[in-house]
Design an enzyme around this catalytic site. Structure first.
Site, PDB file in Angstrom:
ATOM      1  N   LYS A  80      -1.617   0.837   6.120  1.00  0.00           N
ATOM      2  CA  LYS A  80      -1.326  -0.596   6.238  1.00  0.00           C
ATOM      3  C   LYS A  80      -0.168  -0.813   7.206  1.00  0.00           C
ATOM      4  O   LYS A  80       0.824  -0.073   7.182  1.00  0.00           O
ATOM      5  CB  LYS A  80      -0.974  -1.128   4.846  1.00  0.00           C
ATOM      6  CG  LYS A  80      -0.621  -2.598   4.770  1.00  0.00           C
ATOM      7  CD  LYS A  80      -0.251  -2.943   3.337  1.00  0.00           C
ATOM      8  CE  LYS A  80       0.112  -4.397   3.158  1.00  0.00           C
ATOM      9  NZ  LYS A  80       0.469  -4.696   1.747  1.00  0.00           N
ATOM     10  N   SER A 155      -2.557  -8.147   0.009  1.00  0.00           N
ATOM     11  CA  SER A 155      -2.216  -8.005   1.409  1.00  0.00           C
ATOM     12  C   SER A 155      -2.723  -6.702   2.041  1.00  0.00           C
ATOM     13  O   SER A 155      -2.574  -6.518   3.249  1.00  0.00           O
ATOM     14  CB  SER A 155      -0.684  -8.072   1.560  1.00  0.00           C
ATOM     15  OG  SER A 155      -0.055  -7.006   0.877  1.00  0.00           O
ATOM     16  N   SER A 179      -1.714  -6.898  -4.173  1.00  0.00           N
ATOM     17  CA  SER A 179      -2.032  -6.556  -2.788  1.00  0.00           C
ATOM     18  C   SER A 179      -2.802  -5.274  -2.577  1.00  0.00           C
ATOM     19  O   SER A 179      -3.374  -5.062  -1.510  1.00  0.00           O
ATOM     20  CB  SER A 179      -0.742  -6.501  -1.968  1.00  0.00           C
ATOM     21  OG  SER A 179      -0.118  -7.753  -1.942  1.00  0.00           O
TER      22      SER A 179
END
Length: 469
Positions: A80, A155, A179
């Site tokens: 990420k 996220s 997330s």
């Protein structure tokens, strides 16, 4: 063979590489080709890591020379883009950080590399990793590979979409309230939020509120997240929240399924309504665990029904987060996307409400302590509804209109309390979208959540399904 490679889990790839049945170069090329094929439609990958193919060639040479191989030797992985990667763009989903290249890897990234894994790419987050939908001004919107009109969540939405679409077998995401687990549920993969502090947050931004942030592995199998967890966990001498050597685990470990006590709840379960298809999926998972030999029974935890965990988390994290956002956005107001703008515009939580929120967390912790005296694990929804179409709009769940942020209602309690919780697919909605279930266990009993998930995976009706993209 390429189709087979991109559908393999990381553990299988590592096994075949070690047995010289699969070349690390062949593995890397298959994933690079897959990225070129589908990423233009999904937009999960935002930066390619220079030198991945050269690293695969070195990995192949190591195999041929009978060198000692790590447990993930030659396996590509993605990260990420809120997590630092040395020499590779880490732009945090914001034009404010455009062109930013860290000098060092985040601790968890360095540990996966040390195990032989090869960084292939960075994946899209929402701005500053703060939203339930993965979209931003810098790298745009990520689509759900099961249906491009739908969101993969946030996220860690880019990470989950990349893994689900076969662009990566293994990834690193992060989780504040949903997330990691929510995107895993929306895209049909596995995401694991271990006990708070198990994974060092060194190299993750933002660092606040660090008492709620978690880093965790994402993959297509439970054994992959278990392996990655074993490699990533443990103190690093830099993160003051990083706790406990990996060997200290109070979970059930290899205990017989007949000794594992699982309580399950679906509705009423958490604060607000739950989609009937999600309820049915949790019930099916409970039935499957019962058939697998676990001691399973339906339970009620009134504190979950009565606590608006989303509001509690917002009240606690907002005052810690805003000063950091004010600092980095000063002079860049035109480059701020939706959620950061919302945080910056929200007044401080009144001190009375802040204290009440802290007390609500204490009540949650006390209730879970009592619950885990009687049960080893809790089976429940990950999200109250499957993935939704793009755009943060209100929706109707079982006749009740709710905010899109209601998606966090079943994950926030475990973030507030720092308990381990795992998300995995066990069902499919009427329109073909994945439906996940969540398995939580007591603090430091991370092996319990992994064991129950492994049992459930063996009997899953949706195991080995892949999006036709």
């Amino acid at each position: 063979m390429t189709d087979n490679i991109i559908q393999m889990d990381a553990s299988r790839i590592a096994e075949l590489v070690a047995d010289r049945e699969l070349s690390p170069v062949e593995v890397m090329k298959a994933h690079l080709d897959r990225i070129a094929e589908v990423n233009p439609k999904v937009n999960a990958i935002v930066t390619m890591a220079d030198g991945a193919l050269d690293a695969a060639k070195k990995a192949e040479a190591a195999v041929k020379s009978d060198a000692r191989l790590g447990p993930l030797h030659g396996v590509p992985f993605t990260v990420k883009d809120g997590i630092d990667t040395a020499g590779v763009l880490t732009q945090r989903g914001s034009p404010i950080f455009k062109g930013r290249v860290p000098d060092t890897d985040a601790t968890v990234v360095a540990r996966l590399k040390a195990a032989g894994a090869i960084l292939i790419a960075k994946t899209n987050p929402p701005e500053f990793s703060y939203s339930i939908e993965t979209d931003n001004f810098l790298t745009g919107r990520t689509n759900n590979p099961w249906n491009l009109d739908y969101t993969p969540g946030g996220s860690s939405g880019g990470e989950s979409a990349a893994i689900a679409a076969g662009m990566s077998p293994l990834g690193v995401g992060s989780d504040l309230s949903i997330s990691l687990r929510g995107p895993a549920a929306h895209t049909g993969i596995v995401g694991f939020k271990a006990t708070h502090g198990r994974m060092p947050m060194t190299g993750h931004w933002p660092r606040v509120p660090r008492r709620f942030w978690h880093i965790g592995p994402m993959a297509r199998s439970v054994r992959d997240v278990a392996l990655a967890y074993s490699l990533m966990a443990g103190p690093d001498g830099a993160d003051g929240f990083s706790i406990s050597p990996l060997g200290f685990d109070t979970g059930v470990g290899t205990t017989s399924p007949h000794q594992v006590r699982v309580g399950w709840l679906a509705s009423p379960g958490f604060f607000g309504p739950t989609d009937p298809e999600v309820i049915a999926t949790v019930k099916a998972a409970a039935h499957a665990l019962n058939n697998a030999g676990c001691q399973v029974e339906e339970v009620r935890l009134p504190v979950l029904e009565q606590t608006d965990a989303n509001t509690v988390l917002w009240q606690l994290q907002q005052m810690e987060t805003r000063p950091e956002f004010e600092k980095v956005t000063a002079g860049h107001e035109a480059q701020i996307f939706r959620h950061a703008k919302l945080i910056l515009e929200t007044p401080d939580t009144p001190i009375g409400d802040f204290v009440a929120a802290e007390q609500a967390v204490e009540r949650l912790r006390d209730s879970f302590v009592e619950y885990f005296q009687r049960y080893d694990a809790l089976l429940c929804p990950v999200t109250p509804f499957p993935a939704t179409k793009h755009g943060l709009a209100d929706l109707v769940i079982d006749g009740e209109t709710v905010s899109p942020f209601h998606v966090m209602s079943a994950t926030s309690p475990f973030s507030l309390t720092g308990m381990p919780a795992l998300s995995m697919r066990f069902g499919t909605s009427h329109d073909g979208l994945p439906i996940g279930v969540q398995i939580a266990s007591a603090w430091l009993a991370d092996s319990t959540a992994l064991k129950v998930a492994s049992l459930l995976e063996e009997v899953s009706p949706v195991r080995n399904l892949h999006p036709a993209i």
